[in-house]
Design a protein around this motif. Sequence first.
Motif, PDB file in Angstrom:
ATOM      1  N   PRO A 279      43.781  44.667  -4.606  1.00  0.00           N
ATOM      2  CA  PRO A 279      44.650  44.539  -4.301  1.00  0.00           C
ATOM      3  C   PRO A 279      45.818  45.545  -4.682  1.00  0.00           C
ATOM      4  N   GLU A 280      47.018  45.643  -3.538  1.00  0.00           N
ATOM      5  CA  GLU A 280      48.527  46.618  -3.465  1.00  0.00           C
ATOM      6  C   GLU A 280      48.728  46.516  -5.599  1.00  0.00           C
ATOM      7  N   THR A 281      50.020  47.837  -4.931  1.00  0.00           N
ATOM      8  CA  THR A 281      49.916  47.414  -6.711  1.00  0.00           C
ATOM      9  C   THR A 281      51.084  47.904  -6.453  1.00  0.00           C
ATOM     10  N   ASN A 282      51.725  48.130  -5.546  1.00  0.00           N
ATOM     11  CA  ASN A 282      53.412  47.711  -5.350  1.00  0.00           C
ATOM     12  C   ASN A 282      53.410  47.161  -3.737  1.00  0.00           C
ATOM     13  N   HIS A 283      54.163  46.450  -3.333  1.00  0.00           N
ATOM     14  CA  HIS A 283      54.771  46.085  -2.064  1.00  0.00           C
ATOM     15  C   HIS A 283      56.310  46.400  -1.498  1.00  0.00           C
ATOM     16  N   PHE A 284      56.899  47.605  -1.170  1.00  0.00           N
ATOM     17  CA  PHE A 284      57.976  47.206  -0.872  1.00  0.00           C
ATOM     18  C   PHE A 284      58.958  46.844  -1.276  1.00  0.00           C
ATOM     19  N   TRP A 285      58.936  47.270  -3.026  1.00  0.00           N
ATOM     20  CA  TRP A 285      60.055  46.745  -3.532  1.00  0.00           C
ATOM     21  C   TRP A 285      60.996  47.734  -3.473  1.00  0.00           C
ATOM     22  N   LEU A 286      61.560  48.071  -3.133  1.00  0.00           N
ATOM     23  CA  LEU A 286      62.866  48.827  -2.358  1.00  0.00           C
ATOM     24  C   LEU A 286      63.755  47.818  -1.655  1.00  0.00           C
ATOM     25  N   PHE A 287      62.644  46.738  -1.452  1.00  0.00           N
ATOM     26  CA  PHE A 287      63.374  45.599   0.220  1.00  0.00           C
ATOM     27  C   PHE A 287      63.506  44.485  -0.479  1.00  0.00           C
ATOM     28  N   CYS A 288      63.027  44.180  -1.734  1.00  0.00           N
ATOM     29  CA  CYS A 288      63.126  42.561  -2.183  1.00  0.00           C
ATOM     30  C   CYS A 288      64.205  42.040  -2.045  1.00  0.00           C
ATOM     31  N   GLN A 289      63.708  40.590  -2.018  1.00  0.00           N
ATOM     32  CA  GLN A 289      65.101  39.587  -1.353  1.00  0.00           C
ATOM     33  C   GLN A 289      65.246  39.317  -2.040  1.00  0.00           C
ATOM     34  N   SER A 290      65.247  38.940  -3.363  1.00  0.00           N
ATOM     35  CA  SER A 290      65.884  38.007  -4.361  1.00  0.00           C
ATOM     36  C   SER A 290      64.707  38.512  -6.096  1.00  0.00           C
ATOM     37  N   PHE A 291      65.339  38.032  -7.031  1.00  0.00           N
ATOM     38  CA  PHE A 291      64.549  38.320  -8.027  1.00  0.00           C
ATOM     39  C   PHE A 291      62.906  38.383  -8.421  1.00  0.00           C
ATOM     40  N   THR A 292      63.304  36.868  -7.805  1.00  0.00           N
ATOM     41  CA  THR A 292      61.679  36.584  -7.703  1.00  0.00           C
ATOM     42  C   THR A 292      60.635  37.425  -7.131  1.00  0.00           C
ATOM     43  N   ASP A 293      61.353  37.471  -5.885  1.00  0.00           N
ATOM     44  CA  ASP A 293      60.534  38.316  -4.993  1.00  0.00           C
ATOM     45  C   ASP A 293      60.296  39.723  -5.690  1.00  0.00           C
ATOM     46  N   LEU A 294      61.150  40.289  -6.320  1.00  0.00           N
ATOM     47  CA  LEU A 294      61.139  41.541  -7.463  1.00  0.00           C
ATOM     48  C   LEU A 294      59.869  40.811  -7.928  1.00  0.00           C
ATOM     49  N   ARG A 296      57.205  39.505  -7.885  1.00  0.00           N
ATOM     50  CA  ARG A 296      55.612  39.093  -7.027  1.00  0.00           C
ATOM     51  C   ARG A 296      55.920  40.393  -6.128  1.00  0.00           C
ATOM     52  N   ARG A 297      56.759  41.136  -6.365  1.00  0.00           N
ATOM     53  CA  ARG A 297      56.409  42.830  -4.919  1.00  0.00           C
ATOM     54  C   ARG A 297      55.825  43.817  -6.157  1.00  0.00           C
ATOM     55  N   MET A 298      57.229  44.042  -7.504  1.00  0.00           N
ATOM     56  CA  MET A 298      57.166  45.500  -8.204  1.00  0.00           C
ATOM     57  C   MET A 298      55.812  45.285  -9.318  1.00  0.00           C
ATOM     58  N   ASN A 299      55.274  46.103  -9.655  1.00  0.00           N
ATOM     59  CA  ASN A 299      54.045  45.993 -10.723  1.00  0.00           C
ATOM     60  C   ASN A 299      53.248  44.084 -10.496  1.00  0.00           C
ATOM     61  N   ILE A 300      52.500  44.715  -9.179  1.00  0.00           N
ATOM     62  CA  ILE A 300      51.896  42.965  -9.158  1.00  0.00           C
ATOM     63  C   ILE A 300      50.937  42.904  -9.895  1.00  0.00           C
ATOM     64  N   TYR A 301      49.807  44.052 -10.648  1.00  0.00           N
ATOM     65  CA  TYR A 301      49.312  43.697 -11.898  1.00  0.00           C
ATOM     66  C   TYR A 301      49.883  43.336 -13.017  1.00  0.00           C
ATOM     67  N   PHE A 302      50.699  43.775 -13.178  1.00  0.00           N
ATOM     68  CA  PHE A 302      51.860  42.896 -14.909  1.00  0.00           C
ATOM     69  C   PHE A 302      51.530  41.519 -14.547  1.00  0.00           C
ATOM     70  N   LYS A 303      52.089  40.862 -12.914  1.00  0.00           N
ATOM     71  CA  LYS A 303      52.694  39.514 -12.448  1.00  0.00           C
ATOM     72  C   LYS A 303      51.650  38.832 -12.941  1.00  0.00           C
ATOM     73  N   ASP A 304      50.579  39.556 -12.036  1.00  0.00           N
ATOM     74  CA  ASP A 304      49.249  38.364 -12.307  1.00  0.00           C
ATOM     75  C   ASP A 304      49.043  38.342 -13.486  1.00  0.00           C
ATOM     76  N   PHE A 305      48.759  40.000 -13.910  1.00  0.00           N
ATOM     77  CA  PHE A 305      48.727  39.938 -16.353  1.00  0.00           C
ATOM     78  C   PHE A 305      49.175  38.131 -16.810  1.00  0.00           C
ATOM     79  N   MET A 306      50.715  38.362 -16.482  1.00  0.00           N
ATOM     80  CA  MET A 306      51.138  37.636 -17.249  1.00  0.00           C
ATOM     81  C   MET A 306      51.240  35.831 -16.750  1.00  0.00           C
ATOM     82  N   MET A 307      51.287  36.209 -15.468  1.00  0.00           N
ATOM     83  CA  MET A 307      50.779  34.876 -14.235  1.00  0.00           C
ATOM     84  C   MET A 307      49.244  33.692 -15.188  1.00  0.00           C
ATOM     85  N   LYS A 308      48.265  35.211 -15.540  1.00  0.00           N
ATOM     86  CA  LYS A 308      47.494  34.266 -15.690  1.00  0.00           C
ATOM     87  C   LYS A 308      47.221  34.256 -17.195  1.00  0.00           C
TER      88      LYS A 308
END
Length: 847
Positions: A279-294, A296-308
């Motif tokens: 999957p994509e690693t970062n997704h338009f991270w300059l246009f995040c709508q909130s900190f939860t959106d941030l 989810r979008r910025m360094n997506i792999y690390f977010k998934d790692f921490m969620m798991k």
Amino acid sequence: MATGAMVVARERATHLLNWTTLSRLLATTLQLGLAVLIVRQFQIESRAFYNLSLLVLGGFVLHVALPAVYRLPFFALLSLTGTLVVLGIGNGLWVLGLGGLLLVLCHLPARFGLRLGLILGAAILLAAFRTRLLPSGIPLAIWPVLASMFMFRMAIYLYDLNHSEKAGSPAQIIAYFFMLPNTAFPLFPVVDYKTFIRTYYDEDEWQIYQRGMQWILRGLLHLIAYRLVYHYLTLDLAEVRTGPQVIEYIFSSFILYLRVSGMYHIAVGILHLFGFRLPETNHFWLFCQSFTDLWRRMNIYFKDFMMKLVYYPSFFRLRRTGNRKAIALALVAVFVMTWALHAVQWFWLRGGLLLTFQDMLFYVILGSLVIYQSLKEAKPGRRRMTDTGQAGWSARRSLNAFLTMGLLMTVWSFWTADSVDQWLAMWSTLSVWPARGTAIVAVSLIGYLAMAGLPWRAPDLSARKPAGLFRPALLTTGALSLIFVVGQPRIYQRLSPRTVAVVQTIQENRLNQRDNAILLRGYYEKVDNGNQLGSQLWEVKEGEPDNLRITETAAFRGRDDFLGGELIPSISTVFKEREFQTNRWGMHDRDYEHAKAPGTWRVTLLGPSDVMGPGVGEGETFEALVEERLNREHRGDRHQRYEILNFGVAAFTLPQQVAMLDQRALEFDPDAVMITFHPASDPPTALRYVTGAVLRGTEIPYPELQGYILKSGVTRTTREASAKRQLWPYANAMLEWSFRQMAEACRARGIPIVLLVLDAINEPSDPEQPLIRYADSLGYIVVDLRNAPKGHDPGSLMLAEWDRHPNKLGHRLLADALYGQLVSLGDTLGLGLKPTSTVSLTNQEEQ
């Protein structure tokens, strides 16, 4: 009768002869070949990455030609080979050997708890080796790569191994841990093991390859954009004196994340070329709508790692306490672990502990904002802030992005600042808004708001039909071709001089002026291994030995006066793995009589490290080589002897050269004086030294210099961050004073003064530096030696990647250039040299 393998091979060969397949292979190979040329042309990242990219190019073609059953084993073998090619045989074997031992511990025939304990014990032992508490002989260069391969991946793999009935195949395990791009990128996305296996060729292979090329293109664009920001937007906090510069500092400190994003995209793009549709690693991270959106979008792999590994286990264990409470406590656990793992990662990559107030506060603020917005979104009927309900441009979406990213960038600038004091002092400049800077900020803000209002959502891949390959292949090939053509000297040299300078800057993998100044400080004083060392400077300093500073040797002693320090006379020690000796006058030079002998032409040479000559032996510095050549080829022309006395001391600034000239150099009755000037590094280092002298309470013996200090309002009790900012407007004035002071001292004695203009290796400076013209107006004989290394690979002229002083060859090139200038000066210095046909010292060495 043909065997099964022969039949598969024949079918595969027939498949490749298919025109559609062959044309797709040629198109993808063309794109990849262009990307490799751009990596070479723009010196993307490192020579190691270029070597890796060549391996990727050849490996991709062979991989496509193989039957499907052999592709994964081939990729595993290619990854092992890449480790040896990129790191070298010795370092590569260390990584493979230690990594293999860790994998053996994972698969011991024992219960999971015992295996986990053994792995933790191995990690503690390796940590002792990393800190050198225990001798091991393990090269320092392997730790960042080994850590990036095993630190997070081992945790994921053990988690999956504990929740799975069986382990993967040897090829899958090797491919996962030693995956090919990792050796060139110590900062690597945290790839999930199950995702790595599940997405292997789960879609049309050519779709996967083409998407990989699109991501490689995106990564290259990010890394090129990073260089523009790194060289043209980053500021030292001491330079921030207006409101627009505050905005520039905050923005640039965050947008340097382009380098991480670029590396991640290239790494995942390369994995796509071998069938891993990650999957994509970062997704338009300059246009995040909130900190939860941030999140989810910025360094997506690390977010998934921490969620798991953290969030879901914590949430389901705490769910009986209530849904909202479980969410909050699970997120607290996530951010505590994020901070802890960041500190551990810093340890493995950089060798030190990161337990700073700034680091902890950053994660507290970021975690609190994510938890607050997550709880708001968890309310029944509440929708995510990413969904504005509008398909087109939305003012609400634009405002959300501006507020989110503005706050994040501000907190990020605090996190990465050199010190809290400097960051707080920066805000006092917000009252100053010059027209030009204000206009640039306003235009940039309007452009950002216009873009941020667009719906930058992730595409719904599940509903997409297979896309055609022609259009994306054509666009990617066109973009890569455009970058390659623009990077051609025959093209960009026809443009304006400023454009030429910009293109040449982004084509070179070198430090900017700020990081060069920090590197220079490291030669003279211990620089804290904190956040001020950005990723690029850290990589340069990674292999730096402990005894890099002259101040930490027996050859140097500090002084309480304005000179600040000196080399101890008649000392012999080891410095930079070479014998370092001083004569009876405290010079890294041969011995001289104090009184000049009749018939002798004598010059005193002042300057910092490259004059002193660290890392080269006595008689190998450029001044010693010129002196030897003058005596060998010109004895008896007008003088019986030529002497160049080396008064160089590591990291001496121009104000210190003034003190050295007054206190020592003129006592030796010179016929000429040579001082050195480094246009890129001298202004910040002079500011640093004068600031330090004032704060230490050192007596300033020069009234004019005292006047600048009084005007700035700096006193001994001023905080360092404020002192630098207050003195910064007077930095050029203090350098001009230095030039005037030395020119007047020489003029009073009727002796000429020469300005040797030098650059640190791989640190080109402005050819039209105003201070050089100012020195010329004062009567200096300007000798510009900045082109001496021209035509040579900078790496061949430096002592080491972390030490940009000239090595033996670098000094020979400087000696050739200086000797040629002395001959061309005719009798201006009273030398009276006769023409000689002797070849240069460099040519002699090569012959």
